[in-house]
Scaffold this motif. Sequence first.
Motif, PDB file in Angstrom:
ATOM      1  N   LEU A  68      63.251 -33.831 -81.673  1.00 21.96           N
ATOM      2  CA  LEU A  68      64.651 -34.051 -81.991  1.00 21.96           C
ATOM      3  C   LEU A  68      65.408 -34.553 -80.766  1.00 21.96           C
ATOM      4  O   LEU A  68      64.972 -34.347 -79.624  1.00 21.96           O
ATOM      5  CB  LEU A  68      65.301 -32.752 -82.479  1.00 21.96           C
ATOM      6  N   ARG A  69      66.542 -35.190 -81.002  1.00 21.99           N
ATOM      7  CA  ARG A  69      67.397 -35.595 -79.903  1.00 21.99           C
ATOM      8  C   ARG A  69      67.919 -34.347 -79.177  1.00 21.99           C
ATOM      9  O   ARG A  69      68.044 -33.282 -79.785  1.00 21.99           O
ATOM     10  CB  ARG A  69      68.565 -36.436 -80.423  1.00 21.99           C
ATOM     11  N   PRO A  70      68.233 -34.445 -77.883  1.00 16.51           N
ATOM     12  CA  PRO A  70      68.617 -33.242 -77.116  1.00 16.51           C
ATOM     13  C   PRO A  70      69.759 -32.454 -77.748  1.00 16.51           C
ATOM     14  O   PRO A  70      69.692 -31.228 -77.827  1.00 16.51           O
ATOM     15  CB  PRO A  70      69.013 -33.811 -75.750  1.00 16.51           C
ATOM     16  N   LYS A  71      70.836 -33.137 -78.174  1.00 16.51           N
ATOM     17  CA  LYS A  71      71.968 -32.402 -78.729  1.00 16.51           C
ATOM     18  C   LYS A  71      71.601 -31.753 -80.067  1.00 16.51           C
ATOM     19  O   LYS A  71      72.081 -30.669 -80.389  1.00 16.51           O
ATOM     20  CB  LYS A  71      73.178 -33.315 -78.916  1.00 16.51           C
ATOM     21  N   ASP A  72      70.725 -32.392 -80.844  1.00 17.41           N
ATOM     22  CA  ASP A  72      70.297 -31.802 -82.119  1.00 17.41           C
ATOM     23  C   ASP A  72      69.337 -30.643 -81.895  1.00 17.41           C
ATOM     24  O   ASP A  72      69.383 -29.631 -82.601  1.00 17.41           O
ATOM     25  CB  ASP A  72      69.634 -32.863 -82.992  1.00 17.41           C
ATOM     26  N   ALA A  73      68.450 -30.782 -80.900  1.00 15.80           N
ATOM     27  CA  ALA A  73      67.510 -29.706 -80.598  1.00 15.80           C
ATOM     28  C   ALA A  73      68.242 -28.462 -80.106  1.00 15.80           C
ATOM     29  O   ALA A  73      67.794 -27.330 -80.346  1.00 15.80           O
ATOM     30  CB  ALA A  73      66.511 -30.172 -79.541  1.00 15.80           C
ATOM     31  N   ALA A  74      69.398 -28.641 -79.423  1.00 11.68           N
ATOM     32  CA  ALA A  74      70.149 -27.494 -78.924  1.00 11.68           C
ATOM     33  C   ALA A  74      70.837 -26.735 -80.039  1.00 11.68           C
ATOM     34  O   ALA A  74      71.001 -25.515 -79.960  1.00 11.68           O
ATOM     35  CB  ALA A  74      71.177 -27.959 -77.892  1.00 11.68           C
ATOM     36  N   LYS A  75      71.257 -27.448 -81.105  1.00 13.53           N
ATOM     37  CA  LYS A  75      72.011 -26.814 -82.176  1.00 13.53           C
ATOM     38  C   LYS A  75      71.156 -26.403 -83.376  1.00 13.53           C
ATOM     39  O   LYS A  75      71.591 -25.595 -84.190  1.00 13.53           O
ATOM     40  CB  LYS A  75      73.119 -27.763 -82.649  1.00 13.53           C
ATOM     41  N   MET A  76      69.964 -26.942 -83.488  1.00 17.81           N
ATOM     42  CA  MET A  76      69.121 -26.655 -84.644  1.00 17.81           C
ATOM     43  C   MET A  76      68.779 -25.179 -84.808  1.00 17.81           C
ATOM     44  O   MET A  76      68.843 -24.642 -85.937  1.00 17.81           O
ATOM     45  CB  MET A  76      67.845 -27.493 -84.580  1.00 17.81           C
ATOM     46  N   PRO A  77      68.422 -24.425 -83.735  1.00 14.23           N
ATOM     47  CA  PRO A  77      68.091 -23.009 -83.934  1.00 14.23           C
ATOM     48  C   PRO A  77      69.232 -22.195 -84.534  1.00 14.23           C
ATOM     49  O   PRO A  77      68.998 -21.284 -85.336  1.00 14.23           O
ATOM     50  CB  PRO A  77      67.739 -22.530 -82.519  1.00 14.23           C
ATOM     51  N   GLU A  78      70.472 -22.508 -84.153  1.00 13.75           N
ATOM     52  CA  GLU A  78      71.627 -21.794 -84.711  1.00 13.75           C
ATOM     53  C   GLU A  78      71.705 -21.977 -86.228  1.00 13.75           C
ATOM     54  O   GLU A  78      71.863 -21.008 -86.976  1.00 13.75           O
ATOM     55  CB  GLU A  78      72.906 -22.304 -84.056  1.00 13.75           C
ATOM     56  N   SER A  79      71.581 -23.221 -86.693  1.00 15.58           N
ATOM     57  CA  SER A  79      71.677 -23.489 -88.135  1.00 15.58           C
ATOM     58  C   SER A  79      70.488 -22.912 -88.889  1.00 15.58           C
ATOM     59  O   SER A  79      70.640 -22.403 -90.009  1.00 15.58           O
ATOM     60  CB  SER A  79      71.787 -24.995 -88.384  1.00 15.58           C
TER      61      SER A  79
ATOM     62  N   ALA B 297      80.631 -16.259 -79.511  1.00 12.18           N
ATOM     63  CA  ALA B 297      81.174 -16.381 -78.160  1.00 12.18           C
ATOM     64  C   ALA B 297      80.123 -16.773 -77.135  1.00 12.18           C
ATOM     65  O   ALA B 297      80.432 -17.511 -76.178  1.00 12.18           O
ATOM     66  CB  ALA B 297      81.840 -15.066 -77.747  1.00 12.18           C
ATOM     67  N   TYR B 298      78.869 -16.330 -77.297  1.00 16.87           N
ATOM     68  CA  TYR B 298      77.895 -16.476 -76.227  1.00 16.87           C
ATOM     69  C   TYR B 298      76.602 -17.191 -76.618  1.00 16.87           C
ATOM     70  O   TYR B 298      75.834 -17.564 -75.725  1.00 16.87           O
ATOM     71  CB  TYR B 298      77.527 -15.102 -75.655  1.00 16.87           C
ATOM     72  N   MET B 299      76.348 -17.415 -77.895  1.00 13.73           N
ATOM     73  CA  MET B 299      75.088 -18.013 -78.293  1.00 13.73           C
ATOM     74  C   MET B 299      75.252 -19.329 -79.044  1.00 13.73           C
ATOM     75  O   MET B 299      74.452 -20.241 -78.876  1.00 13.73           O
ATOM     76  CB  MET B 299      74.281 -17.027 -79.168  1.00 13.73           C
ATOM     77  N   ASP B 300      76.277 -19.426 -79.887  1.00 16.83           N
ATOM     78  CA  ASP B 300      76.438 -20.609 -80.731  1.00 16.83           C
ATOM     79  C   ASP B 300      77.052 -21.766 -79.948  1.00 16.83           C
ATOM     80  O   ASP B 300      77.691 -21.577 -78.905  1.00 16.83           O
ATOM     81  CB  ASP B 300      77.335 -20.305 -81.935  1.00 16.83           C
ATOM     82  N   THR B 301      76.889 -22.974 -80.493  1.00 13.21           N
ATOM     83  CA  THR B 301      77.560 -24.141 -79.945  1.00 13.21           C
ATOM     84  C   THR B 301      79.066 -23.973 -80.100  1.00 13.21           C
ATOM     85  O   THR B 301      79.537 -23.626 -81.183  1.00 13.21           O
ATOM     86  CB  THR B 301      77.105 -25.409 -80.680  1.00 13.21           C
ATOM     87  N   TRP B 302      79.807 -24.207 -79.022  1.00 18.39           N
ATOM     88  CA  TRP B 302      81.264 -24.036 -79.079  1.00 18.39           C
ATOM     89  C   TRP B 302      81.907 -25.252 -79.730  1.00 18.39           C
ATOM     90  O   TRP B 302      81.640 -26.390 -79.357  1.00 18.39           O
ATOM     91  CB  TRP B 302      81.814 -23.846 -77.675  1.00 18.39           C
TER      92      TRP B 302
END
Length: 401
Positions: free
Chosen positions: A129-140, A205-210
Amino acid sequence: MSSGCGERSPKGRLLGPGNGAGRGEPRPRPAPRSVRGAGGQRGGGSAMRAPEPMPGYGLLLRRGYGSLAAAARGCADCGWELSLRTWAESAQLGWGEVLLCALGALGWTALRRAAARSLFRPFGEWCNLRPKDAAKMPESAWKLLFYTISWSYGIYLLFFTDYPFFYDPPSVFYGWQKGMDVPTDIAIAYLMQCSFYGHSIYATAYMDTWRKDSVVMLLHHVVALTLIACSYAFRYHNVGILVLFLHDVNDIQLEFTKLNVYFKHRGGVYHRLNDVLSNIGCLTFTISWFWFRLYWFPLKVLYATCYSSLQLVPNIPFYFFFNALLLVLTLMNIYWFLYIVLFVAKVLMGQMQEVNDVREYDVEDSKKPTTAKKREAGLQLPSALKEGMHLKNGLVKDKRL
């Protein structure tokens, strides 16, 4: 009435259980079947009742406002002293239950970290995945997993047991009593949801994408946690199950849509199937948001809590407190729906060529001067910064509208 409305009902305005819906209106006829009382046992001390037809917005506003106004006029001795006394007399929440919920919140946090480290992130790397997508995928992925489980359990409670709450919302107050036992199946749902929302306050506050609406999301989690804990303490658990069911479905659609947005560009290749699924998810998310949160929620839940509760339990505790929190929740649902409508309008008007992220789209890049964009393009930046973002708490943080 208590909590801002003493232990008495407004004079001449409110009817006791079974006295009809109002002056000049026919009394409900007995149903040919029995229903469970508020405590979950069949009968529950309530009379046989026919399900009341779901009202319209006009009837909700007239009866809801009338009940709130009548309750306020009949509550001359309201105040903190009465509220504290009512809390001591009616609330049933032990330290053991609070500790269990806190341990559950810690458990959700540990489980999420383990799932992200061992499953979600490796899978994102494998899919390239693209870097920004790879960073947010685990949250979703984490949220999709939880809300699918919780909503499925809500379906089981409302449609595969004897609880009539969905088809007959006023039944949530049939046979209600102070300190009544909470059925085990509902208590399990409450433990799961209460501990998860406790975890969600920390995670936002501390784990999700702001995001641009993260402050509102924090407020939502605090209101939700307060509603869940207090509704359990005052034995309004039947209402709580209906509220959770009407809200969880939208989170499933939201996270499913986000995952398809993240996966449509992977391995340097555009995948049309994920793009189509994200568009379908965006459309169904918008429709279901209105249907579940702005149609069913006020007409089923708010009608029952504002009007039916006083008809069935004239001295119901903390009437204003719970209805105030539910109204705040309604206002937040409207707030987010405006975001969704704005997003869809931009897509339809051609200002956005594709669905990038439901409720979210970049605003910072569009505000950058052209020279700044060219200067940024000429720099050799890390991959995350090339996406126009900054790092925070170990995750790529993205400011969104």
